[in-house]
Design an enzyme around this catalytic site. Structure first.
Site, PDB file in Angstrom:
ATOM      1  NE  ARG A 690      -2.731  -0.568   3.484  1.00 35.06           N
ATOM      2  CZ  ARG A 690      -2.627  -1.637   4.271  1.00 35.06           C
ATOM      3  NH1 ARG A 690      -2.929  -2.813   3.785  1.00 35.06           N
ATOM      4  NH2 ARG A 690      -2.242  -1.533   5.519  1.00 35.06           N
ATOM      5  CB  SER A 695       5.358   6.295  -1.976  1.00 38.18           C
ATOM      6  OG  SER A 695       4.923   6.482  -0.653  1.00 38.18           O
ATOM      7  CG  ASN A 902      -2.331   6.960   7.449  1.00 39.24           C
ATOM      8  OD1 ASN A 902      -1.723   7.394   8.415  1.00 39.24           O
ATOM      9  ND2 ASN A 902      -3.646   6.959   7.379  1.00 39.24           N
ATOM     10  CE1 TYR A 903      -1.349   2.672   4.172  1.00 38.72           C
ATOM     11  CE2 TYR A 903      -3.326   3.795   3.445  1.00 38.72           C
ATOM     12  CZ  TYR A 903      -2.720   2.832   4.213  1.00 38.72           C
ATOM     13  OH  TYR A 903      -3.464   2.029   5.026  1.00 38.72           O
ATOM     14  CB  ILE A 904       1.699   9.996  -0.242  1.00 36.30           C
ATOM     15  CG1 ILE A 904       0.611   9.502  -1.192  1.00 36.30           C
ATOM     16  CG2 ILE A 904       2.693  10.874  -0.991  1.00 36.30           C
ATOM     17  CD1 ILE A 904      -0.228  10.612  -1.803  1.00 36.30           C
TER      18      ILE A 904
END
Length: 945
Positions: A690, A695, A902-904
């Protein structure tokens, strides 16, 4: 075909030595009978291929509709044939939403989302095995269903709706191009690494999973061995795994080996380039911030030796924890009423009664039957322990029925207390806050290896009622008061141990240098351990985030081999291998969580590896519907188009004798899946995909981006890219209940500015009546906008007058509070009346303007030139608000915050801010700037993920 080792799959797929077994088998270690066969017969593959012809325009990797689904009528139980208990916790057929309740902490996921109960389109027949869960119950009867999450739209990503190419196809093509670029980059990275001779890499523990756990709970790390996994019968059994194993999916990622870093991935530079653009940041400093800034800044991300070992600290000092105040008994005239009679309770039972009584305004909770049942069971247990209830004569009263309990007197008492507290003068509120801050000051910081570090939540949670999120089965249970005897303190050997409250002692004092926790205890609801940790902006927390994103960057080198391998294994004849490949495909393409095994009393949430028969619906030719209880017990609906082979595999995995309650991936666990992934890269788990996908996608979009114009336009460009990441990575949501009202309010603000513009133009005509004829912009320039009418103008004028009144009254109250605090005489009410005359004059002026249609020029020395300047400023404000409105509308179905926070990788946001000269505060709040301080200071505009 190339013979390069880079292109060879790490996990072998041939079934050397495996005896074909077309019947269910029993796992000797667990006693669990697999309903799927060991080997998939070729005849079954061929039959499936004939029945399911490949689609012409498949768009794998993009959700058709996706998001959490709430307030839906569902089955109380899925079926009795499953290994786990029926999904009783999912029965949310009754809506407990309370529109009047404004308490954010009383709402799951901060806001309940309103979903209408419409029948979904393309509903499968109720007697079909593949009918969606929401359309049938265990007896096959149709039941009411909620509205599906919305379809993705062109407007969701700022695309034009006029294009002839379907959005589904457009997004899929874009995702395919990004994946091709990723594969090309991965090969280039490995090729460049092969050219540079490297020292022998030292082996490190695969995981620092237990960094934050007490020593007694830690498990020894097991070294993983790289190499090919042969599909022998023994290996097959290992791949099957034991379904009752605990998953490690939610544990921290392993540390990255420094030897793994290479020049192509551009690890964080040790020094920020001098010519790098500095991002302007608004000053929002407190005294504590200034004090921290006065200390020498420690850039841990520039220290290559930090975090290499398992020892997290050498010296540690802190003040312990803050306990909630003891219970204060109710006044004698405030009682719980049972069957119409007031009853007296022991303090312990009375406290539990106040937990429920004080929150009657939270109807979402108190009207929930599960909440009521759990609370009453714990309340009765406390009554037994404390001697029961008595009436005013002292006779014992048996409290047997919840329906006969009247908590209103308790609620009215607490409601009056809240109103009294709210009505306190501002000066008194400030004094109370100052006293509280002074008492908690020693707990705010700790000394970690001689450096002052901010502590996170150092307060022990007060007793109360557990609420949980979604349809949690334990909602309403009593959270007991945590005593010092339950708390373990972690501190340096030579440090002074904080004193427990008088008459108490700590459970234990440890000196765990491998843990990053300061104190811990076990709560009684889920028997989970609660930890006091450092704050999000501390060095230790920053290092954790840094390692998480560096792990995702490392995946760049291996992603092409992983995708190639699982694509080949989708056709593997070994059932365990094919199940594993299909699971990795779903996790990579649709960001599904891996899933964990749950205990009997835990909320039965689901992930990819724990999907059951009833959670997956297949719609030919290649549409799959996922419908299950997801993270935080929120119902999740995801409708996707998959590769034809994946669709065929899921059909095989659901093949008879499987039925409701049986697991689709019955030969796979999260543990075995993560163990397989670690063969490609140490510490690789399902959750890394994820972070990597979000990213890498953002990095690719930023690389090709050219953002120009105003700050507002650049912010919109960033949000458009973020939105595209959220859609491509399936981070979507349902529209919030308040979205329509928010958009209407924003529209009114824009109309209000347009009204101001019109008034200014009329003032220009007042100064120069001939302007309308000689102005090159034409007479239409001075006309009223089409979306403004007289009725709206009159309503807006009333609003402006009332707004002026409220400002004057608020200022008057504040002035009096200041005078009182300074010992001066308060202003009389006559002063307020005189001040309010300004609002009366404004109302009169509007009345005169409406009557005559003429607006006189205002201000000191008004001129046409000055008014033109004001017009330009209003135009810019309107344009910025229109960008905001468009952005807000486009974001209504996309969880931008989930992707961005949270993810990038936060360094990508910093790169955008520096590259296009946008203040970082436009993207990160003060809290996030502190959390990602390492990202803001560690990269320049040329950094790449």
């Amino acid at each position: 075909m190339s013979s390069s080792d880079d292109d060879m799959p790490l996990a072998g797929r041939k079934s050397n030595g495996i005896k074909s077994n077309a019947h269910p088998t029993t796992d000797k270690s667990s006693g669990y009978t697999h309903k799927s066969t060991d080997i998939i017969p070729k005849s079954l593959d061929k039959a499936m291929d004939a029945a399911n012809k490949p689609t012409k325009h498949a768009a794998p990797g993009i959700s058709i509709r996706n998001g959490p689904v709430e307030d839906m009528d569902v089955d109380e139980r899925y079926g009795a044939s499953g290994k786990r208990k029926g999904r009783a916790g999912m029965s949310n057929g009754v809506s407990h939403a309370d529109e009047s309740d404004d308490s954010e902490e009383d709402k799951p996921l901060s806001k309940r989302r309103r979903v209408s109960n419409n029948k979904p389109e393309n509903e499968s027949p109720s007697d079909s095995d593949d009918a969606p869960l929401v359309t049938k119950n265990t007896k096959g009867k149709a039941i009411a269903v909620g509205k599906k999450p919305p379809n993705i739209k062109e407007t969701s990503i700022g695309e034009s709706e006029e294009s002839d190419v379907p959005l589904q196809e457009k997004l899929a093509k874009e995702k395919a191009l990004i994946e091709k670029r990723a594969a090309k980059e991965a090969k280039a990275i490995r090729r460049d690494e092969a050219k540079v001779p490297t020292k022998k890499r030292t082996k490190k523990p695969d995981s620092d999973d237990d960094d934050d756990e007490p020593l007694v709970k830690k498990k020894a790390s097991k070294a993983q061995t790289n190499g090919n996994l042969k599909s022998t019968s023994k290996a097959g059994k290992a791949a099957k795994g034991v379904k009752k194993e605990d998953s490690d999916d939610d544990k921290p990622l392993t540390k990255s080996s420094s030897a793994k870093k290479h020049k192509d991935t551009k690890a964080a530079p040790s020094k920020v380039k001098k010519e790098s653009k500095r991002i302007p940041v608004k000053k929002e400093e407190t005294e504590q911030d200034q004090e921290a800034e006065d200390e020498e800044e420690y850039r841990w991300w520039e220290d290559p030796t930090k975090g290499d070992g398992t020892t997290k600290w050498t010296t540690l000092e802190h003040a312990g924890v803050v306990f909630p105040p003891p219970y204060e008994p109710l006044p004698k005239n405030v009682k719980l009423h049972y069957d119409g009679r007031p009853v007296t309770l022991a303090p312990e039972a009375e406290e539990v009664a106040t937990f429920f009584g004080s929150m009657l305004n939270s109807t979402h909770n108190v009207e929930n039957p599960t909440f009521q049942k759990n609370f009453f069971a714990d309340f009765q247990e406390m009554l037994k322990k404390s001697g029961g209830a008595k009436d005013k004569e002292g006779s014992k009263v048996e409290i047997k029925e919840f329906a006969k309990c009247d908590f209103k007197p308790i609620f009215e008492y607490f409601d009056a207390q809240r109103a009294e507290k709210k009505a306190l003068p501002a000066a008194e509120k400030r004094q109370i806050k100052a006293e509280k801050d002074a008492a908690e000051a020693p707990y705010l910081y700790c000394m970690w290896d001689g450096r002052k570090q901010k502590v996170g939540n150092f307060r022990v949670e007060p007793p109360g009622l557990f609420r949980g999120r979604g349809a949690h089965p334990k909602t309403g249970r009593v959270k007991k008061r945590v005593k010092p005897e339950q708390i373990t303190i972690n501190i340096g050997k030579d440090a002074e141990v904080p004193l427990p409250p008088e008459g108490h002692h700590w459970k234990e004092v440890k000196h765990d240098q491998e843990g990053t926790w300061l104190a811990m205890w076990q709560e009684n609801i889920n028997n989970a351990y609660k930890y006091v940790m450092l704050a999000a902006n501390s060095d230790v927390k920053g290092q954790s985030d840094y390692k998480k994103f560096e792990k995702a960057r490392e995946l760049k080198k291996h992603i092409d081999r992983i995708r190639k391998d699982y694509t080949l294994e989708l056709k593997d004849e070994v059932m365990a291998n094919r199940q594993r490949a299909t699971a990795v495909y779903l996790i990579d393409k649709f960001a599904l969580r891996a899933g964990n095994e749950k205990g009997d009393e835990e909320a039965d949430t689901v992930g990819c590896c724990s999907l059951k028969f009833e959670h997956v619906t297949l719609k030919p030719p290649n549409t799959v519907i996922f419908d299950f209880l997801g993270k935080d017990s929120i119902r999740f609906y995801d409708e996707v188009e998959v590769d034809t082979q994946v669709f065929k595999n899921l059909k095989i995995f659901k093949k008879s004798p499987k039925g409701d309650g049986d697991e689709i991936f019955d030969r796979l666990t999260t543990t075995t899946l993560n163990k397989h992934l670690s063969n490609y890269m140490p510490g690789l788990t399902a959750k890394v995909f994820r972070t990597y996908n979000a990213s890498y996608t953002m990095s690719t979009l930023l690389r090709d981006m050219k953002s120009e114009g105003s700050i507002a336009e650049k912010i919109k460009d960033y949000n458009d890219a973020n939105r595209k990441v959220a859609i491509l990575c399936n981070h979507k949501r349902t529209v919030t209940a308040g979205h329509g009202a928010q958009m209407e309010k924003l529209g009114d603000r824009i109309k209000g500015l347009k009204y101001q513009k019109w008034r200014l133009k009329q003032m220009m005509l007042d100064l120069d009546p001939k302007l309308k004829k000689k102005d090159k912009r034409g007479p239409g320039f001075y006309e009223l906008d089409d979306d403004l009418d007289q009725e709206w103008i009159k309503e807006h004028q009333k609003y402006l007058v009332e707004e002026q009144r409220q400002k004057i009254e608020k200022k008057f109250t504040k002035d009096n509070e200041k005078r009182k605090a300074e010992g001066e005489k308060e202003l009389k009410h006559k002063e307020l009346e005189e001040r309010l005359e300004v609002a009366d004059e404004l109302a009169q002026k509007f009345k005169q303007e409406n009557k005559t249609g003429k607006i006189e020029a205002e201000g000191r020395g008004p001129t046409v030139e000055k008014l033109e300047q004001q017009l330009d400023k209003l135009d810019q404000r309107i344009q910025n608000m229109l960008y905001q409105a468009e952005d807000k509308e486009n974001n209504k179905e996309v969880a931008l915050g989930t992707s961005k926070i949270n993810y990038i990788d936060p360094r990508l946001t910093v790169v955008f801010a520096k590259k296009f000269n946008v203040p970082i505060e436009k993207f990160f709040s003060k809290t996030l700037r502190e959390k990602f301080d390492w990202a803001v200071k560690s990269v320049d505009e040329d950094w790449e993920f």
